[in-house]
Scaffold this motif. Structure first.
Motif, PDB file in Angstrom:
ATOM      1  N   SER A  89       0.535   3.462   1.946  1.00  0.00           N
ATOM      2  CA  SER A  89       0.760   3.781   3.368  1.00  0.00           C
ATOM      3  C   SER A  89       2.026   3.102   3.903  1.00  0.00           C
ATOM      4  O   SER A  89       2.505   3.450   4.984  1.00  0.00           O
ATOM      5  N   ASP A  90       2.556   2.133   3.161  1.00  0.00           N
ATOM      6  CA  ASP A  90       3.799   1.466   3.586  1.00  0.00           C
ATOM      7  C   ASP A  90       5.047   2.290   3.264  1.00  0.00           C
ATOM      8  O   ASP A  90       6.146   1.953   3.714  1.00  0.00           O
TER       9      ASP A  90
ATOM     10  N   SER B 255       0.846  -1.190   0.000  1.00  0.00           N
ATOM     11  CA  SER B 255       0.000   0.000   0.000  1.00  0.00           C
ATOM     12  C   SER B 255       0.881   1.239   0.000  1.00  0.00           C
ATOM     13  O   SER B 255       2.039   1.191   0.474  1.00  0.00           O
TER      14      SER B 255
ATOM     15  N   ARG C 133      -5.235  -6.562  -3.226  1.00  0.00           N
ATOM     16  CA  ARG C 133      -6.023  -5.629  -4.034  1.00  0.00           C
ATOM     17  C   ARG C 133      -5.663  -5.682  -5.516  1.00  0.00           C
ATOM     18  O   ARG C 133      -6.475  -5.348  -6.361  1.00  0.00           O
TER      19      ARG C 133
ATOM     20  N   GLY D  25       2.051  -5.006   5.591  1.00  0.00           N
ATOM     21  CA  GLY D  25       1.621  -5.028   6.983  1.00  0.00           C
ATOM     22  C   GLY D  25       0.351  -5.842   7.166  1.00  0.00           C
ATOM     23  O   GLY D  25      -0.377  -6.126   6.213  1.00  0.00           O
TER      24      GLY D  25
HETATM   25  C1  RP5 Z   1      -1.392  -4.214   3.728  1.00  0.00           C
HETATM   26  O1  RP5 Z   1      -2.386  -3.622   4.479  1.00  0.00           O
HETATM   27  C2  RP5 Z   1      -0.455  -3.118   3.347  1.00  0.00           C
HETATM   28  O2  RP5 Z   1       0.815  -3.630   3.167  1.00  0.00           O
HETATM   29  C3  RP5 Z   1      -0.549  -2.145   4.491  1.00  0.00           C
HETATM   30  O3  RP5 Z   1       0.541  -2.305   5.387  1.00  0.00           O
HETATM   31  C4  RP5 Z   1      -1.836  -2.520   5.175  1.00  0.00           C
HETATM   32  C5  RP5 Z   1      -2.822  -1.387   5.254  1.00  0.00           C
HETATM   33  O4  RP5 Z   1      -3.043  -0.882   3.970  1.00  0.00           O
HETATM   34  P1  RP5 Z   1      -3.930   0.435   3.751  1.00  0.00           P
HETATM   35  O5  RP5 Z   1      -5.301   0.121   4.282  1.00  0.00           O
HETATM   36  O6  RP5 Z   1      -3.239   1.538   4.536  1.00  0.00           O
HETATM   37  O7  RP5 Z   1      -3.907   0.697   2.282  1.00  0.00           O
HETATM   38  O8  RP5 Z   1      -1.909  -4.852   2.606  1.00  0.00           O
END
Ligand code: RP5
Length: 195
Positions: A34-35, A32, A62, A87
């Motif tokens: 966010s990572d 993501s 996703r 994550g």
């Molecule tokens: C995981 O879900 C991603 O690697 C990330 O760390 C976590 C949250 O993703 P977002 O909801 O912030 O996009 O797939």
């Protein structure tokens, strides 16, 4: 220059940190956007060692088709090591490893709910036969994934081996130069919420 001139069908480009016309040797992928707060430290460290690399979001959940395509075509594009950060239910490193024979280094991103323990166990507990080199949770893991990638690449690329050797020597020198913590300057603050 950059990636292989002919892009695999449907391939989505991300950013490339390439120097001197070199193509990326390391692919940094993450589940993501966010990572990035964590994975940017892997990119920064590779940049300091002048290791050409690319960065992009590839999600196991996703965008599973993109993940398969990325992993299956990475070797052909000249990538030699993949760093995958994710994550929570962190399936990205393991699924990537299942589609390539390149070394895959997994970085557990610190999750809000379980502080990254979920990410760590998801990445580390691979079944025998499909290895993922698992690093520490958060910033340390991202930095060390880059250093380990440099170490792996150093077996073949002399300039990277020497850059890695210099990094290690300088790090040792900094510690030895400041033996007394009561007089040493305070260490630089670590940036990033995942530190
Ligand atoms: C995981 O879900 C991603 O690697 C990330 O760390 C976590 C949250 O993703 P977002 O909801 O912030 O996009 O797939």
């Amino acid at each position: 220059m950059g990636m292989a001139s002919k892009k695999p069908k449907g391939f989505i480009s991300g950013s490339k940190q390439v120097r001197d016309g070199a193509h990326p040797l390391v692919g940094i992928i993450m589940g993501s956007g966010s990572d990035w707060d964590t994975m940017k430290f892997a990119s920064k460290t590779l940049g300091e060692l002048r290791v050409p690399h690319e960065t992009r979001v590839v999600s196991a959940h996703r965008t599973p088709d993109l993940l398969f395509e990325y992993a299956a075509t990475a070797e052909k594009r000249g990538i030699e090591v993949i760093i995958a950060g994710a994550g929570g239910a962190a399936h990205l490193p393991g699924m990537t490893a299942s589609k390539t024979v390149l070394p895959v280094l997994g970085v557990p991103v610190e999750s809000r709910a379980l502080k990254g323990l979920d990410s760590l166990l998801s990445i580390a507990q691979m079944p025998a036969g499909i290895p993922v080199g698992t690093l520490a949770i958060g910033r340390s893991g991202a930095v060390n994934a880059a250093l380990l990638a440099a170490s792996i690449l150093g077996a073949k690329h002399r300039a990277i081996r020497e850059a890695f050797r210099k990094f290690r020597a300088e790090q040792t020198g900094r510690v030895l130069a400041n033996p007394d913590p009561s007089t040493a300057p305070p260490p630089a603050k670590k940036k990033g919420k995942h530190a």
